[in-house]
Motif scaffolding. Structure first.
Motif, PDB file in Angstrom:
ATOM      1  N   CYS A 189       9.948  -3.196  -2.061  1.00 12.42           N
ATOM      2  CA  CYS A 189      11.125  -2.449  -2.510  1.00 12.42           C
ATOM      3  C   CYS A 189      10.704  -1.118  -3.109  1.00 12.42           C
ATOM      4  N   GLN A 190      11.434  -0.076  -2.743  1.00 12.38           N
ATOM      5  CA  GLN A 190      11.286   1.230  -3.389  1.00 12.38           C
ATOM      6  C   GLN A 190      12.486   1.449  -4.290  1.00 12.38           C
ATOM      7  N   ILE A 191      12.251   1.698  -5.556  1.00 11.15           N
ATOM      8  CA  ILE A 191      13.329   1.908  -6.518  1.00 11.15           C
ATOM      9  C   ILE A 191      13.571   3.406  -6.652  1.00 11.15           C
TER      10      ILE A 191
ATOM     11  N   PRO B 157     -10.300  -4.997  -7.849  1.00  6.26           N
ATOM     12  CA  PRO B 157     -11.063  -3.779  -7.604  1.00  6.26           C
ATOM     13  C   PRO B 157     -10.244  -2.650  -6.993  1.00  6.26           C
ATOM     14  N   ALA B 158      -9.226  -2.946  -6.222  1.00  6.79           N
ATOM     15  CA  ALA B 158      -8.467  -1.886  -5.562  1.00  6.79           C
ATOM     16  C   ALA B 158      -7.012  -1.831  -6.000  1.00  6.79           C
ATOM     17  N   GLN B 159      -6.578  -2.746  -6.868  1.00  5.92           N
ATOM     18  CA  GLN B 159      -5.160  -2.812  -7.209  1.00  5.92           C
ATOM     19  C   GLN B 159      -4.957  -3.136  -8.683  1.00  5.92           C
ATOM     20  N   LEU B 160      -3.828  -2.665  -9.218  1.00  6.07           N
ATOM     21  CA  LEU B 160      -3.393  -2.999 -10.572  1.00  6.07           C
ATOM     22  C   LEU B 160      -1.949  -3.471 -10.488  1.00  6.07           C
ATOM     23  N   ALA B 161      -1.630  -4.578 -11.127  1.00  5.85           N
ATOM     24  CA  ALA B 161      -0.280  -5.136 -11.076  1.00  5.85           C
ATOM     25  C   ALA B 161       0.369  -5.068 -12.447  1.00  5.85           C
TER      26      ALA B 161
ATOM     27  N   MET C  30      -5.545   1.708  -6.457  1.00  3.93           N
ATOM     28  CA  MET C  30      -6.588   2.415  -7.168  1.00  3.93           C
ATOM     29  C   MET C  30      -7.423   3.217  -6.165  1.00  3.93           C
ATOM     30  N   PRO C  31      -8.059   4.329  -6.567  1.00  6.19           N
ATOM     31  CA  PRO C  31      -8.114   4.846  -7.939  1.00  6.19           C
ATOM     32  C   PRO C  31      -7.036   5.880  -8.261  1.00  6.19           C
ATOM     33  N   ALA C  32      -6.150   6.200  -7.300  1.00  6.03           N
ATOM     34  CA  ALA C  32      -5.151   7.238  -7.550  1.00  6.03           C
ATOM     35  C   ALA C  32      -4.026   6.746  -8.453  1.00  6.03           C
ATOM     36  N   LEU C  33      -3.918   5.432  -8.646  1.00  5.39           N
ATOM     37  CA  LEU C  33      -2.880   4.811  -9.469  1.00  5.39           C
ATOM     38  C   LEU C  33      -1.483   5.173  -8.940  1.00  5.39           C
ATOM     39  N   THR C  34      -1.319   5.054  -7.627  1.00  7.85           N
ATOM     40  CA  THR C  34      -0.024   5.300  -6.983  1.00  7.85           C
ATOM     41  C   THR C  34       0.611   3.966  -6.627  1.00  7.85           C
ATOM     42  N   VAL C  35       1.939   3.923  -6.676  1.00  7.24           N
ATOM     43  CA  VAL C  35       2.651   2.678  -6.386  1.00  7.24           C
ATOM     44  C   VAL C  35       2.524   2.358  -4.902  1.00  7.24           C
ATOM     45  N   GLN C  36       1.956   1.188  -4.615  1.00  5.55           N
ATOM     46  CA  GLN C  36       1.792   0.749  -3.236  1.00  5.55           C
ATOM     47  C   GLN C  36       2.935  -0.165  -2.800  1.00  5.55           C
ATOM     48  N   GLN C  37       3.332  -1.098  -3.667  1.00  3.67           N
ATOM     49  CA  GLN C  37       4.414  -2.032  -3.364  1.00  3.67           C
ATOM     50  C   GLN C  37       5.201  -2.331  -4.624  1.00  3.67           C
ATOM     51  N   GLN C  38       6.484  -2.641  -4.426  1.00  6.63           N
ATOM     52  CA  GLN C  38       7.337  -3.078  -5.533  1.00  6.63           C
ATOM     53  C   GLN C  38       8.111  -4.307  -5.077  1.00  6.63           C
ATOM     54  N   PHE C  39       8.167  -5.305  -5.934  1.00  4.80           N
ATOM     55  CA  PHE C  39       8.940  -6.509  -5.658  1.00  4.80           C
ATOM     56  C   PHE C  39       9.978  -6.672  -6.759  1.00  4.80           C
ATOM     57  N   VAL C  40      11.218  -6.799  -6.364  1.00  3.92           N
ATOM     58  CA  VAL C  40      12.318  -6.895  -7.324  1.00  3.92           C
ATOM     59  C   VAL C  40      12.565  -8.363  -7.642  1.00  3.92           C
ATOM     60  N   GLY C  41      12.519  -8.698  -8.918  1.00  2.05           N
ATOM     61  CA  GLY C  41      12.713 -10.086  -9.312  1.00  2.05           C
ATOM     62  C   GLY C  41      14.144 -10.443  -9.638  1.00  2.05           C
TER      63      GLY C  41
ATOM     64  N   THR D  18      -2.207   9.916 -17.233  1.00  2.00           N
ATOM     65  CA  THR D  18      -0.904   9.283 -17.472  1.00  2.00           C
ATOM     66  C   THR D  18      -0.164   9.147 -16.151  1.00  2.00           C
ATOM     67  N   ARG D  19       0.439   7.985 -15.944  1.00  2.00           N
ATOM     68  CA  ARG D  19       1.270   7.759 -14.760  1.00  2.00           C
ATOM     69  C   ARG D  19       2.572   7.138 -15.213  1.00  2.00           C
ATOM     70  N   MET D  20       3.686   7.832 -14.895  1.00  4.72           N
ATOM     71  CA  MET D  20       4.999   7.337 -15.322  1.00  4.72           C
ATOM     72  C   MET D  20       6.005   7.521 -14.208  1.00  4.72           C
ATOM     73  N   LEU D  21       6.814   6.509 -13.972  1.00  2.51           N
ATOM     74  CA  LEU D  21       7.926   6.635 -13.036  1.00  2.51           C
ATOM     75  C   LEU D  21       9.101   7.275 -13.755  1.00  2.51           C
ATOM     76  N   PRO D  22       9.893   8.125 -13.082  1.00  2.00           N
ATOM     77  CA  PRO D  22      11.049   8.738 -13.745  1.00  2.00           C
ATOM     78  C   PRO D  22      12.047   7.684 -14.188  1.00  2.00           C
ATOM     79  N   ASP D  23      12.477   7.804 -15.446  1.00  2.00           N
ATOM     80  CA  ASP D  23      13.441   6.852 -16.021  1.00  2.00           C
ATOM     81  C   ASP D  23      12.956   5.424 -15.917  1.00  2.00           C
ATOM     82  N   ALA D  24      11.647   5.231 -15.991  1.00  2.00           N
ATOM     83  CA  ALA D  24      11.093   3.890 -15.799  1.00  2.00           C
ATOM     84  C   ALA D  24      11.401   3.000 -16.985  1.00  2.00           C
ATOM     85  N   PRO D  25      11.669   1.708 -16.745  1.00  2.00           N
ATOM     86  CA  PRO D  25      11.888   0.776 -17.850  1.00  2.00           C
ATOM     87  C   PRO D  25      10.579   0.413 -18.516  1.00  2.00           C
ATOM     88  N   ALA D  26      10.690  -0.216 -19.668  1.00  2.00           N
ATOM     89  CA  ALA D  26       9.493  -0.636 -20.397  1.00  2.00           C
ATOM     90  C   ALA D  26       8.684  -1.610 -19.565  1.00  2.00           C
ATOM     91  N   LEU D  27       7.358  -1.465 -19.640  1.00  2.00           N
ATOM     92  CA  LEU D  27       6.473  -2.419 -18.992  1.00  2.00           C
ATOM     93  C   LEU D  27       6.353  -3.629 -19.899  1.00  2.00           C
TER      94      LEU D  27
END
Length: 727
Positions: A326-328, A261-265, A278-289, A244-253
């Motif tokens: 962006c880092q939230i 192969p190396a990334q999940l969006a 991947m494979p650690a499933l850590t946030v690499q980048q965030q783009f604010v829309g 399980t990977r969850m950001l604190p107070d994260a909004p609904a996906l």
């Protein structure tokens, strides 16, 4: 690249730089897109499909979708030669994009077809679709028939994922389950309870090592994204969650993403794009829309490499200027109202409506920001915070509980990963009868100025928080105060539209300027005020302006002599424009009354009022010789006026009440102007493409009316004959 829809536009975002390289805009709204490596296809409410060369931002082909209602979903097959479109009318069309014709028309779905997917094995020639009846239909493209309906979900399926061998299908839905299907037997192998509405599902490739995500066996594992803002990895054979990977107070996906192969969006409900490594499933980048209102912004980092932004949200956003990544920051539980940065730029403080303030620290090597301390001794929203200027020693907060508090920074600060320590307040003082809106600390850390909703500003000694003096003179609340970094003066901005500069030695007013203002900051040698915004100055006169609707970076070279109050000039210009509008409206009425149609139409076009121009066209057509009068009037117009009329016709032609007027104008233009002349007009091709589908629809409607009228005439003739025989 990431291709994403944004209102009537399709944006192509480069992941490495975070920049929008291309932006393709549609005439109509509600864009649905399908993307392959070679091409991009968009569908809009105008029932048109457009094929784009997205690198050139050029439309290479346009055709009618044949659907009677807008397209809701689209997808390419693995060869990028077949395109499937699902309509809101329950029909599915298949298109050969190479030979450019419709190959299949599939009808049996009930309601909106919101999901279409080809089977990855193209030799099977199978299409999977889902509609509001909760079933997943399998279509045999050789016979154009539905060969099976997979029924397991109690809500519409939201995503489909196929195993590499094509024998297994995983479907997700908002009924909080995922179903694992055996496509040979057309039956459910296992139902996986996910306990949240699932928006997306992605299969993990079996060729990679995902042991860091709890994957130990060789069976199928898949990732789900849903309403709780959690990414979960599931073992399909045991229906067990292994990671399980969850950001604190994260909004609904909102939408489960796409896998490389190396990334999940993933995309969140707040319009943020998150790229996981991947494979650690850590946030690499965030783009604010979407930023909503911008309440405060400050530069951050050793060389101003980042900015920290407070929006109309409980999260803070830290943007890296080089990549727009962006880092939230999560921590506050209500809207963040103000932020301030310490002198060296690696630490900053924030305050919010949750009655608390937080201290944040940036790792200068990685750029990662984490919370190191917090304070929560106020009894109401904290509206302002100010950091010490000489060294990282203390910070000051002002609240709607009418108090000001000084907070000592903890020493030493906790390391990364540790819980934030609690700060203690000293020298609390009730200073006003109304809210404290703004505070600023003098460069030597000895004085504090505060502005309040009670229309005054006060000067305090930080040693013992004793009152040194009061600045008065505003008729409304003081929203911002700021010390000059080089002179012993204080600037105040008020809601009454005035800015006043005060000498702090004798509390006398040095200058008054009237403009509308929310915040002001000094540069090293001067300061500048921007209406309803903020200017941040630093060496070489580079500053950034932010508004309340979006973050906009502007770069200017300026000097103090060029800064002047232009409010009166702008008001005079605005008043002159309004008077000119009134005069033109009166002139238009007079010209119509005098039947001077050429001048009347010219005035309507100069006012850029399509409805007024339509009124003039109708006045002309109502005359006895309306056709000749319209022809005479239009041919006397200038080329730019004819261009505007052509643009207006596109809008008029979409409505059955005004389509005849649009067609009358088009008849004159197309009859008396050569194709070469028309093609010289701006955006002619786009206008003509938009005119064609509605014109065809009007022709079909008129054809049906003509048939109906002839049938009535036929029935009347038969009735007369029958009546004559009876007599």
């Amino acid at each position: 690249y990431i291709v994403c829809t944004c209102g009537p536009k399709v944006n192509i975002l480069q992941i490495n730089t975070g920049k929008i390289l291309h932006s393709i805009e549609q005439v109509s709204t509600e864009v649905v897109s399908a993307v392959s490596l070679q091409m991009l296809v968009t569908a809009s409410r105008a029932l048109l499909l457009k094929q784009w060369d997205w690198k050139q931002e050029k439309c290479t082909r346009l055709w009618r979708a044949i659907h009677n209602v807008p397209v809701a979903s689209m997808t390419f097959d693995c060869t990028s030669t077949l395109l499937a479109t699902g309509g809101c009318d329950g029909s599915i069309k298949l298109w050969d994009v190479v030979k450019q014709y419709c190959t299949h028309n599939l009808r049996r779905s009930s309601g909106v077809v919101h999901l279409v997917e080809f089977h990855p094995d193209i030799s099977r020639l199978q299409l999977f679709s889902s509609s509001v009846d909760c079933g997943i239909r399998i279509w045999d493209l050789r016979t154009s028939k539905c060969i099976c309906v997979l029924e397991s979900h109690y809500s519409a399926a939201t995503a489909l994922a196929f195993s590499p061998d094509g024998q297994t299908l995983i479907s997700s839905g908002r009924d909080k389950i995922c179903s694992v299907w055996d496509l040979e037997k057309k039956a459910v192998k296992r139902t996986v309870p996910v306990y949240e509405a699932v928006e997306g599902v992605v299969l993990l490739p079996g060729t990679s090592d995902f042991s860091q995500m709890g994957v130990k066996g060789e069976g199928l594992h898949f990732v789900t994204a849903g309403s709780k803002g959690v990414l979960r990895v599931w073992d399909s054979s045991s229906a067990r969650c292994v990671f399980t990977r969850m950001l604190p107070d994260a909004p609904a996906l909102k939408t489960g993403g796409r896998f490389r192969p190396a990334q999940l969006a993933t995309v969140t409900a707040e319009h943020n794009l998150l790229i996981y490594q991947m494979p650690a499933l850590t946030v690499q980048q965030q783009f604010v829309g979407y930023n909503d209102d911008i309440l405060d912004v400050k530069f951050l980092g050793k060389d101003d490499t980042h900015i920290v932004v407070a929006t109309n949200s409980s999260q803070l956003k830290v943007f890296e200027l080089a990549t727009n990544s962006c880092q939230i920051l999560y921590g506050h539980t209500d809207t963040v109202l103000s932020i301030d940065v310490f002198r060296k730029g690696s630490m900053f403080a924030s305050c919010a409506k949750d009655n608390s303030l937080r201290l944040w620290k940036m790792d200068l090597k990685s750029g990662h920001v984490h919370c190191v301390a917090q304070g929560s001794r106020h009894s109401n929203a904290v509206g302002s915070v100010a950091c010490s200027r000489l060294k990282k020693a203390f910070l000051v907060s002002g609240s709607q509980d009418c108090t000001i508090k000084v907070w000592d920074l903890p020493n030493p600060l906790p390391d990364v990963g540790c819980e934030p320590v609690l700060m203690t307040a000293r020298l609390p003082r009730k200073c006003y009868k109304n809210d404290v809106n703004s505070m600023t600390i003098f460069p030597n850390d000895k004085l504090l100025a505060s502005g309040s909703q009670d229309r005054s500003a006060k000067l305090w000694s930080l040693a013992d928080m004793s009152l040194l003096g009061v600045f008065r003179g505003h008729s409304r609340g003081v929203w911002c105060v700021q010390f000059s970094p080089v002179d012993q003066v204080l600037a105040k901005a008020s809601a009454d539209g005035s800015i006043k500069i005060w000498i702090i030695q004798d509390f006398s007013c040095l200058k008054v300027s009237y403009t509308y203002m929310f915040k002001e900051l000094f540069s090293k040698k001067t300061f500048l005020f921007i209406g309803y915004g903020c200017c941040v100055f630093f060496p070489r006169c580079l500053y950034m302006l932010y508004s309340f609707s979006a973050l906009v970076c502007l770069y200017f070279s300026l000097s103090f002599s060029s800064c002047k109050d232009v409010t009166e000039v702008e008001l005079a210009e605005e008043q002159a424009k309004q008077e000119d509008q009134v005069l033109k409206q009166q002139e238009l009425s007079d010209l119509l009354h005098e039947k001077k149609y050429v001048k009347a139409l010219g005035v309507a076009i100069s006012l850029n009022q399509p409805h007024t121009a339509l009124r003039v066209i109708r006045e002309i057509r109502q005359q006895e010789d309306g056709i000749q009068e319209l022809e005479k009037t239009l041919l006397k117009l200038r080329q730019d006026q004819k261009e505007s009329l052509l643009r207006y016709c596109v809008v008029w032609n979409t409505n059955s009440r005004s389509c005849l007027d649009a067609q009358a104008v088009l008849q004159v233009l197309l009859t008396h102007l050569s194709p070469e002349e028309i093609l010289q007009y701006q955006a002619t091709r786009t206008h003509l493409e938009a005119l064609i589908p509605y014109t065809e629809r009007h022709m079909q409607r008129i054809g049906r009316l003509l048939q109906a009228s002839m049938f009535l005439d036929y029935m009347w003739q038969k009735m007369r004959i029958t009546g004559g025989i009876d007599r």
